[in-house]
Write a protein that holds these residues in place. Structure first.
Motif, PDB file in Angstrom:
ATOM      1  N   ASP A  45     -25.626  15.571  26.145  1.00 22.28           N
ATOM      2  CA  ASP A  45     -25.893  16.859  26.786  1.00 22.28           C
ATOM      3  C   ASP A  45     -27.401  17.064  26.967  1.00 22.28           C
ATOM      4  O   ASP A  45     -28.223  16.507  26.236  1.00 22.28           O
TER       5      ASP A  45
ATOM      6  N   ARG B 166     -25.151  16.452  31.629  1.00 25.42           N
ATOM      7  CA  ARG B 166     -24.522  17.765  31.763  1.00 25.42           C
ATOM      8  C   ARG B 166     -25.329  18.840  31.045  1.00 25.42           C
ATOM      9  O   ARG B 166     -25.869  18.610  29.967  1.00 25.42           O
TER      10      ARG B 166
ATOM     11  N   ARG C   4     -22.801  18.208  22.650  1.00 29.18           N
ATOM     12  CA  ARG C   4     -22.212  16.884  22.593  1.00 29.18           C
ATOM     13  C   ARG C   4     -23.291  15.833  22.848  1.00 29.18           C
ATOM     14  O   ARG C   4     -24.269  16.112  23.555  1.00 29.18           O
TER      15      ARG C   4
ATOM     16  N   LEU D  21     -25.945  22.022  28.856  1.00 29.57           N
ATOM     17  CA  LEU D  21     -25.493  23.008  27.893  1.00 29.57           C
ATOM     18  C   LEU D  21     -26.495  24.155  28.013  1.00 29.57           C
ATOM     19  O   LEU D  21     -27.656  24.002  27.651  1.00 29.57           O
TER      20      LEU D  21
ATOM     21  N   GLN E 214     -21.376  21.303  39.872  1.00 32.36           N
ATOM     22  CA  GLN E 214     -20.236  20.405  39.667  1.00 32.36           C
ATOM     23  C   GLN E 214     -19.369  20.251  40.906  1.00 32.36           C
ATOM     24  O   GLN E 214     -18.893  19.161  41.217  1.00 32.36           O
TER      25      GLN E 214
ATOM     26  N   ASN F 294     -23.723  28.406  26.724  1.00 31.56           N
ATOM     27  CA  ASN F 294     -22.643  28.057  27.658  1.00 31.56           C
ATOM     28  C   ASN F 294     -22.218  29.235  28.519  1.00 31.56           C
ATOM     29  O   ASN F 294     -21.031  29.539  28.670  1.00 31.56           O
TER      30      ASN F 294
ATOM     31  N   PRO G 225     -22.786  26.092  33.004  1.00 28.09           N
ATOM     32  CA  PRO G 225     -22.472  25.048  32.026  1.00 28.09           C
ATOM     33  C   PRO G 225     -21.829  23.832  32.689  1.00 28.09           C
ATOM     34  O   PRO G 225     -20.972  23.976  33.575  1.00 28.09           O
ATOM     35  N   ASN G 226     -22.267  22.651  32.295  1.00 30.76           N
ATOM     36  CA  ASN G 226     -21.754  21.369  32.785  1.00 30.76           C
ATOM     37  C   ASN G 226     -22.212  20.989  34.186  1.00 30.76           C
ATOM     38  O   ASN G 226     -21.792  19.948  34.703  1.00 30.76           O
ATOM     39  N   ASP G 227     -23.073  21.809  34.813  1.00 30.79           N
ATOM     40  CA  ASP G 227     -23.728  21.324  36.028  1.00 30.79           C
ATOM     41  C   ASP G 227     -24.531  20.078  35.666  1.00 30.79           C
ATOM     42  O   ASP G 227     -24.957  19.898  34.515  1.00 30.79           O
ATOM     43  N   LEU G 228     -24.764  19.223  36.651  1.00 28.92           N
ATOM     44  CA  LEU G 228     -25.569  18.024  36.415  1.00 28.92           C
ATOM     45  C   LEU G 228     -27.053  18.332  36.534  1.00 28.92           C
ATOM     46  O   LEU G 228     -27.479  19.010  37.479  1.00 28.92           O
TER      47      LEU G 228
ATOM     48  N   SER H 149     -21.065   8.928  31.790  1.00 31.55           N
ATOM     49  CA  SER H 149     -20.106   8.711  32.870  1.00 31.55           C
ATOM     50  C   SER H 149     -20.761   7.981  34.028  1.00 31.55           C
ATOM     51  O   SER H 149     -21.985   7.945  34.169  1.00 31.55           O
TER      52      SER H 149
END
Length: 206
Positions: free
Chosen positions: A67, A42, A64, A44, A164, A136, A148-151, A2
């Protein structure tokens, strides 16, 4: 990848850390196996008990492409969370990197993969596979809370976590800090007189 992740990839971790007042840095013992490694992606998250890495394999299976596996191994450096075979599987499935509050083994094999691993150290002992652990879920890795999904951004200086909810704000502040540092360098380092003036101003609190 992204746009915001790519933008963070261009910013040094030092500037990102400054933008967050140094509050979201992982323990300074967690370093890349090679100084040239740079990651941004991101999280995991993996919560594993000491010496049981089956949940790491589960995370690799469910990750993914792009990740970053962030593994809470409780800081243990006696048993490895993975060796070169497991790390190569992660690489083959498109995982971008591994960050672990713990140790890895087969260090020469992993370095030859040129796959970014950030860890506390290396060991010769393998983990068992009792099957305990979670993925997760919120974890603590290197003394920092990670969801989970924090940068996650890492480079030769270390690893930082960007929650996030504030990632765009932190990106803006990080870029501004990077540009300010570059401007200062361009202005101050032109000659000795400017360096002395800058030092005098700092020492006088200006």
């Amino acid at each position: 990848m992204s746009d915001i992740i790519q933008q963070f990839r261009e910013v040094p971790t030092t500037c990102i850390s400054d933008a967050m007042q140094g509050l979201n840095n992982l323990d300074s013992c967690i370093k890349p196996l090679k100084d040239e490694y740079k990651i941004a992606g991101r999280a995991l998250t993996v919560k594993m008990p000491i010496g049981d890495n089956l949940c790491v394999l589960k995370a690799i299976r469910e990750a993914r492409p792009g990740d970053i596996l962030v593994i809470d191994a409780k800081g243990d450096t006696y048993r490895a969370i993975a060796g070169d075979f497991v790390v190569e599987m992660a690489q083959a499935l498109g995982i971008q990197g591994i960050v672990v509050d713990g140790a890895i083994r087969d260090i020469m094999g992993i370095k030859n993969l040129n796959f970014p691993v950030f860890c506390k150290g290396t060991t010769v002992a393998a983990s068992n596979k009792a099957g305990v652990g979670e993925i997760n879920v919120p974890i603590s890795c290197g003394g920092t809370s990670i969801h989970p999904n924090d940068l996650i951004v890492g480079d030769a200086d270390g690893v930082v976590v960007i929650p996030q909810a504030v990632e765009q704000d932190i990106l803006d502040k990080s870029v501004a800090k990077m540009e300010s540092d570059q401007k200062r360098e361009n202005n101050v380092l032109k000659d000795k007189e400017r360096i002395i003036q800058y030092l005098d101003n700092m020492l006088q609190g200006r």
